[in-house]
Design a protein around this motif. Structure first.
Motif: not given
Ligand code: FMN
Length: 507
Positions: A177-191
């Motif tokens: 998993x690449x954090x930024x690709x999802x955290x751009x929108x969802x911030x820490x909930x990405x995990x």
């Protein structure tokens, strides 16, 4: 940070909860100028195109989803065309849509925000039509790129503490998993999304390996730094999350040296700049296993037979129909953007629930059939069932009424005030005894329970589309969900939500 100190997972879960208040108190605006690329693109390596002309498997989607585990006595070695089918129907581009702002690529499995944070890597020995190596799968041009030449399966066998399926697999797919690709929108909930988005992909992958009669298993226990080092990913940005050994060969892999060089291969930057959300990286660190001894101890704990509630294996083996093939169903799948307020039948609902919960082959789900998440439903419109709140009994393959009533408004509210769960025929909420799971698995139990919810959620999607129904994953107001299903769900945590019903065509 140690895996056993479960305050990390409990705190992460608490601080990433959604509530009506948190959504208002912490609004987030998307920086469209800085939207990350949906692909990891290696710029210096030539592609190895994957074959696109494989024969259909002919296997019905419902039976592929419901498959418990493929056991094999002999050798089972996938050909390149099998790997191509597995990769395409797990993570390939299945739809393109044009918008005023450009083109959008949708993939085989559903994914939060269509941000596609997961990369697939392939580690194989010499195959008839692919030389041994570590490869990256590029969905954009449907190709593999050889990152390391040679047989590195021994490294995965070492990292998983000699896990037998990994040690005897001709090929293992590693998901990262690449954090930024999802955290751009969802911030820490990405995990949390890492588990969900990897899980929906794995639901497809397991259905495809089952259709191809190839043994496969989800492996969650491995030495994190060793696998990240093999993939040559920077764990501040991208991390190995799960792996799936595929096939079987009798001899174990050649011993691999653990001292492998860094590659530092250039890739296209995802964005102009990245915003860091340290909580998700800390959560990953805290759930990391650092030595083989730690992995072996973790796996021994995973085999314990006590304290997980949902260990009863399902008794119901259904003769499923309709018989649309797994490929047809994956190509047809998409997330419903609106539901008709029309009923589905009880048989359709039970088919989805039964097919999705027959058991997942995974190193954290032993004995086979163990399930970490319990399924709770709000039934809005199902012929043959009174509207109300229900809990699903896997062993009986049936639903038990918790409270009767028309709860469309409550469903709408619990699903983050979106219309979809209010209009759906039924909403399936995943709730788990997080404290018991963490007591057993340490922080890594957090990865496991989220991943399992994504896999079952992904199977529900496929089981819905197999019956020409619709589905969508949804996010939710955590504590309100638990309150709604209490006292039965008292002490549990809300993990995931899937809405099911008759989808309305809107795009
Ligand atoms: C875990 C998960 C959560 C999702 N949450 C929502 C949601 O809250 N609201 C929504 O409209 N769609 C939600 N979706 C649907 C995604 O937006 C959708 O999967 C994505 O846009 C890709 O499109 P596709 O599923 O049609 O291929 C969710 C999907 C997943 C897998």
């Amino acid at each position: 940070m140690v895996n056993g100190d479960v305050r990390f997972a409990l705190t992460f879960h608490d601080t990433t909860k959604h509530s009506a208040w948190s959504i208002q108190a912490s609004p987030h605006y998307l920086d469209w100028q800085n939207q990350p690329l949906p692909f990891k693109i290696y710029t210096s390596i030539d592609p190895v195109p994957l074959p696109r002309d494989a024969d259909p498997t002919g296997i019905s989607a419902l039976s592929a989803i419901a498959e418990k585990d493929i056991q094999t006595g002999g050798e089972k070695i996938p050909a390149l065309k099998d790997l191509a089918r597995i990769l395409f129907f797990s993570a390939g581009i299945t739809k393109k849509r044009t918008y005023p702002g450009g083109e959008m690529y949708f993939r085989a499995a559903s994914c939060t925000g269509a941000l596609y944070a997961f990369e697939l890597y392939l580690v194989c020995g010499d195959l008839a039509d692919l030389k041994a190596g570590l490869y990256h799968f590029g969905p954009g041009d449907f190709s593999l790129r050889l990152l390391r030449q040679g047989d590195y399966r021994g490294m995965l066998a070492h990292a998983t503490g000699g896990e037998s399926r990994v040690a005897h697999a001709p090929v293992t797919i590693v998901c990262a998993g690449t954090y930024w690709r999802n955290s751009w929108k969802y911030r820490a909930r990405t995990y949390r999304h890492f588990g969900w988005d990897n899980g929906t992909m794995l639901a497809n992958m397991l259905a495809m390996t089952s259709a191809l009669r190839l043994p496969a298993e989800v492996v969650c226990g491995f030495v994190d730094p060793e696998v990240n080092q093999l993939l040559d990913v920077d764990p501040e940005h991208e991390v190995a999350f799960s792996m799936v050994p595929i096939g079987h060969v009798s001899p174990g892999p050649p011993k691999a040296s653990l001292d492998i060089p860094k590659l530092g291969l250039p890739t296209v930057p995802l964005s102009n700049h990245e915003v860091d959300y340290p909580e998700m990286r800390e959560m990953h660190e805290a759930s990391s296993l650092r030595t083989v001894e730690e992995v072996l101890e973790w796996r021994a704990r995973a085999k314990a037979r006590d304290y997980i509630e949902e260990t009863r294996a399902p008794n119901v083996v259904a003769g499923f129909s309709p018989r649309d093939t797994i490929e047809q169903v994956i190509l047809r799948r998409g997330s419903s953007r609106q539901f008709e307020r029309q009923p589905i039948t009880l048989e359709q609902l039970l088919t989805m629930l039964r097919a999705a919960t027959q058991g997942i082959p995974a190193d954290f789900l032993t004995p086979h059939g163990t399930q970490l998440n319990g399924l709770y439903l709000i039934v809005n419109a199902v012929d043959g069932l009174r509207p109300g709140a229900y809990v699903y009994d896997r062993e009986a393959g049936d639903l038990h009424l918790l409270k009767e009533g028309q709860f469309r408004n409550e469903a709408r509210y619990l699903g983050l005030q979106q219309d979809l769960p209010g209009d759906a025929a039924a909403d399936v909420f995943f709730l788990a005894d997080l404290e018991a799971i963490l007591a057993r698995f340490g922080n890594r139990g957090y990865r496991a329970v989220q991943l399992e919810s994504g896999i079952i959620g992904g199977k529900l999607y496929l089981a819905a589309y197999a019956q020409h129904l619709g589905a969508t994953g949804l996010t939710f107001f955590d504590d309100d969900v638990v309150k709604f299903f209490s006292p039965h769900a008292g002490g549990k945590s809300a993990i995931f939500l899937v809405a099911l019903g008759k989808g309305r065509k809107v795009r």
